[in-house]
Design a protein around this motif. Structure first.
Motif, PDB file in Angstrom:
ATOM      1  N   PHE A  89       0.830  -1.210   0.000  1.00 27.64           N
ATOM      2  CA  PHE A  89       0.000   0.000   0.000  1.00 27.64           C
ATOM      3  C   PHE A  89       0.862   1.257   0.000  1.00 27.64           C
ATOM      4  O   PHE A  89       0.548   2.235  -0.685  1.00 27.64           O
ATOM      5  N   ILE A  90       1.951   1.229   0.737  1.00 25.23           N
ATOM      6  CA  ILE A  90       2.866   2.374   0.751  1.00 25.23           C
ATOM      7  C   ILE A  90       3.462   2.557  -0.642  1.00 25.23           C
ATOM      8  O   ILE A  90       3.472   3.668  -1.178  1.00 25.23           O
ATOM      9  N   LEU A  91       3.944   1.482  -1.231  1.00 26.58           N
ATOM     10  CA  LEU A  91       4.570   1.562  -2.555  1.00 26.58           C
ATOM     11  C   LEU A  91       3.613   2.109  -3.611  1.00 26.58           C
ATOM     12  O   LEU A  91       4.004   2.908  -4.452  1.00 26.58           O
ATOM     13  N   VAL A  92       2.374   1.674  -3.555  1.00 27.03           N
ATOM     14  CA  VAL A  92       1.410   2.051  -4.602  1.00 27.03           C
ATOM     15  C   VAL A  92       0.759   3.406  -4.342  1.00 27.03           C
ATOM     16  O   VAL A  92       0.571   4.195  -5.269  1.00 27.03           O
ATOM     17  N   TYR A  93       0.444   3.710  -3.089  1.00 28.35           N
ATOM     18  CA  TYR A  93      -0.415   4.867  -2.806  1.00 28.35           C
ATOM     19  C   TYR A  93       0.250   6.058  -2.134  1.00 28.35           C
ATOM     20  O   TYR A  93      -0.378   7.103  -2.023  1.00 28.35           O
ATOM     21  N   ASP A 140      10.947   5.224  -7.699  1.00 27.64           N
ATOM     22  CA  ASP A 140      10.197   4.588  -8.786  1.00 27.64           C
ATOM     23  C   ASP A 140      10.662   3.163  -9.066  1.00 27.64           C
ATOM     24  O   ASP A 140      10.751   2.736 -10.223  1.00 27.64           O
ATOM     25  N   MET A 141      10.966   2.431  -7.998  1.00 27.28           N
ATOM     26  CA  MET A 141      11.343   1.024  -8.161  1.00 27.28           C
ATOM     27  C   MET A 141      10.098   0.226  -8.516  1.00 27.28           C
ATOM     28  O   MET A 141       9.042   0.443  -7.932  1.00 27.28           O
ATOM     29  N   PRO A 142      10.221  -0.703  -9.471  1.00 22.75           N
ATOM     30  CA  PRO A 142       9.054  -1.519  -9.828  1.00 22.75           C
ATOM     31  C   PRO A 142       8.591  -2.366  -8.640  1.00 22.75           C
ATOM     32  O   PRO A 142       9.409  -2.910  -7.893  1.00 22.75           O
ATOM     33  N   LEU A 143       7.304  -2.469  -8.498  1.00 25.59           N
ATOM     34  CA  LEU A 143       6.695  -3.211  -7.399  1.00 25.59           C
ATOM     35  C   LEU A 143       7.192  -4.649  -7.344  1.00 25.59           C
ATOM     36  O   LEU A 143       7.514  -5.162  -6.275  1.00 25.59           O
ATOM     37  N   ARG A 144       7.283  -5.308  -8.475  1.00 27.21           N
ATOM     38  CA  ARG A 144       7.664  -6.723  -8.511  1.00 27.21           C
ATOM     39  C   ARG A 144       9.103  -6.960  -8.073  1.00 27.21           C
ATOM     40  O   ARG A 144       9.486  -8.081  -7.756  1.00 27.21           O
ATOM     41  N   LYS A 145       9.934  -5.911  -8.043  1.00 30.11           N
ATOM     42  CA  LYS A 145      11.312  -6.041  -7.564  1.00 30.11           C
ATOM     43  C   LYS A 145      11.475  -5.463  -6.162  1.00 30.11           C
ATOM     44  O   LYS A 145      12.285  -5.956  -5.383  1.00 30.11           O
ATOM     45  N   ALA A 146      10.735  -4.425  -5.850  1.00 28.42           N
ATOM     46  CA  ALA A 146      10.864  -3.785  -4.538  1.00 28.42           C
ATOM     47  C   ALA A 146      10.281  -4.655  -3.428  1.00 28.42           C
ATOM     48  O   ALA A 146      10.884  -4.783  -2.356  1.00 28.42           O
ATOM     49  N   ALA A 191      12.698  10.259   2.665  1.00 24.93           N
ATOM     50  CA  ALA A 191      12.683   9.222   1.622  1.00 24.93           C
ATOM     51  C   ALA A 191      13.810   9.443   0.623  1.00 24.93           C
ATOM     52  O   ALA A 191      14.485   8.503   0.212  1.00 24.93           O
ATOM     53  N   HIS A 192      14.028  10.691   0.235  1.00 19.63           N
ATOM     54  CA  HIS A 192      15.093  10.979  -0.729  1.00 19.63           C
ATOM     55  C   HIS A 192      16.478  10.759  -0.121  1.00 19.63           C
ATOM     56  O   HIS A 192      17.375  10.247  -0.779  1.00 19.63           O
ATOM     57  N   LEU A 193      16.660  11.161   1.137  1.00 24.18           N
ATOM     58  CA  LEU A 193      17.943  10.935   1.800  1.00 24.18           C
ATOM     59  C   LEU A 193      18.242   9.446   1.942  1.00 24.18           C
ATOM     60  O   LEU A 193      19.344   8.991   1.662  1.00 24.18           O
ATOM     61  N   LYS A 194      17.254   8.682   2.390  1.00 19.99           N
ATOM     62  CA  LYS A 194      17.438   7.240   2.533  1.00 19.99           C
ATOM     63  C   LYS A 194      17.584   6.595   1.160  1.00 19.99           C
ATOM     64  O   LYS A 194      18.301   5.619   1.010  1.00 19.99           O
ATOM     65  N   ALA A 206      10.038   1.192   1.969  1.00 19.26           N
ATOM     66  CA  ALA A 206       8.959   1.291   0.984  1.00 19.26           C
ATOM     67  C   ALA A 206       8.789   2.730   0.505  1.00 19.26           C
ATOM     68  O   ALA A 206       8.552   2.976  -0.683  1.00 19.26           O
ATOM     69  N   LEU A 207       8.930   3.661   1.426  1.00 23.36           N
ATOM     70  CA  LEU A 207       8.841   5.079   1.068  1.00 23.36           C
ATOM     71  C   LEU A 207       9.963   5.442   0.089  1.00 23.36           C
ATOM     72  O   LEU A 207       9.718   6.078  -0.943  1.00 23.36           O
ATOM     73  N   ALA A 208      11.186   5.005   0.396  1.00 27.23           N
ATOM     74  CA  ALA A 208      12.317   5.276  -0.499  1.00 27.23           C
ATOM     75  C   ALA A 208      12.108   4.606  -1.853  1.00 27.23           C
ATOM     76  O   ALA A 208      12.350   5.220  -2.900  1.00 27.23           O
ATOM     77  N   ALA A 209      11.657   3.355  -1.853  1.00 21.83           N
ATOM     78  CA  ALA A 209      11.421   2.635  -3.111  1.00 21.83           C
ATOM     79  C   ALA A 209      10.362   3.339  -3.958  1.00 21.83           C
ATOM     80  O   ALA A 209      10.492   3.419  -5.182  1.00 21.83           O
ATOM     81  N   ALA A 210       9.320   3.857  -3.316  1.00 22.44           N
ATOM     82  CA  ALA A 210       8.262   4.571  -4.043  1.00 22.44           C
ATOM     83  C   ALA A 210       8.811   5.833  -4.699  1.00 22.44           C
ATOM     84  O   ALA A 210       8.507   6.124  -5.856  1.00 22.44           O
ATOM     85  N   PHE A 211       9.643   6.572  -3.970  1.00 21.16           N
ATOM     86  CA  PHE A 211      10.178   7.809  -4.525  1.00 21.16           C
ATOM     87  C   PHE A 211      11.319   7.577  -5.515  1.00 21.16           C
ATOM     88  O   PHE A 211      11.651   8.464  -6.292  1.00 21.16           O
TER      89      PHE A 211
END
Length: 161
Positions: A60-64, A129-135, A90-93, A122-127
């Motif tokens: 949910f974090i990754l998508v929303y 733009d890591m693909p869900l299937r890999k993150a 998120a950007h720093l991490k 998850a916040l860092a991965a979302a920012f």
């Protein structure tokens, strides 16, 4: 015994409460495993409940999260400072994760230190733009490793008493 009593008492209740505690940001499984053991769960059950609770919010974090932040900026301008702070974090991490990509994400989540974990990963991965299937597998592997480390620490401390 009705369903509510069954869910809140005994091993099932302890398991459910451990899941809920592990879903909370900052606390996550780092607090969930010791919490579950304190309630009376065996270490393996506390580990399982904490892993389940910690992984549930990740998709949910990754998508929303970006949509939620946009909504907060439009509807709740008083929270702009909080959103800015979370985005900066998120950007720093994310800089630490970027160098090693998915391995870096897994290690970031696995290290049981303040400011790391599934929520921040998850916040860092979302920012980033890591693909869900890999993150998701990277974050999940990090959760499993962190859970093992915390379980060992919890079991070691618990066995002293």
């Amino acid at each position: 015994m009705d369903v509510m009593q069954w869910l809140t008492q005994g091993p099932v209740g302890e398991f459910c409460f451990t899941i809920l505690v592990s879903m909370v940001p900052i606390v996550e499984l780092r607090g969930g495993i010791p919490f579950g053991v304190t309630l009376g769960l065996p270490v393996w059950a506390a580990y399982l409940a904490a892993v389940i609770g910690n992984i549930l919010p990740v998709p949910f974090i990754l998508v929303y999260i970006r949509r939620i932040f946009q909504w907060m900026r439009r509807r709740l301008p008083r929270l702009n400072r909080l959103v800015d702070k979370l985005e900066r974090k998120a950007h720093l991490k994310g800089r630490r994760v970027t160098k090693y990509k998915y391995l870096g994400l897994m290690l970031f989540v696995a290290i049981p230190l303040p400011g790391t974990g599934a929520w921040t990963g998850a916040l860092a991965a979302a920012f980033l733009d890591m693909p869900l299937r890999k993150a998701i597998p990277s974050i999940f592997a990090g959760i499993l490793i962190a859970g093992i480390v915390i379980s060992i620490l919890t079991f070691g401390v618990a066995s002293l008493f």
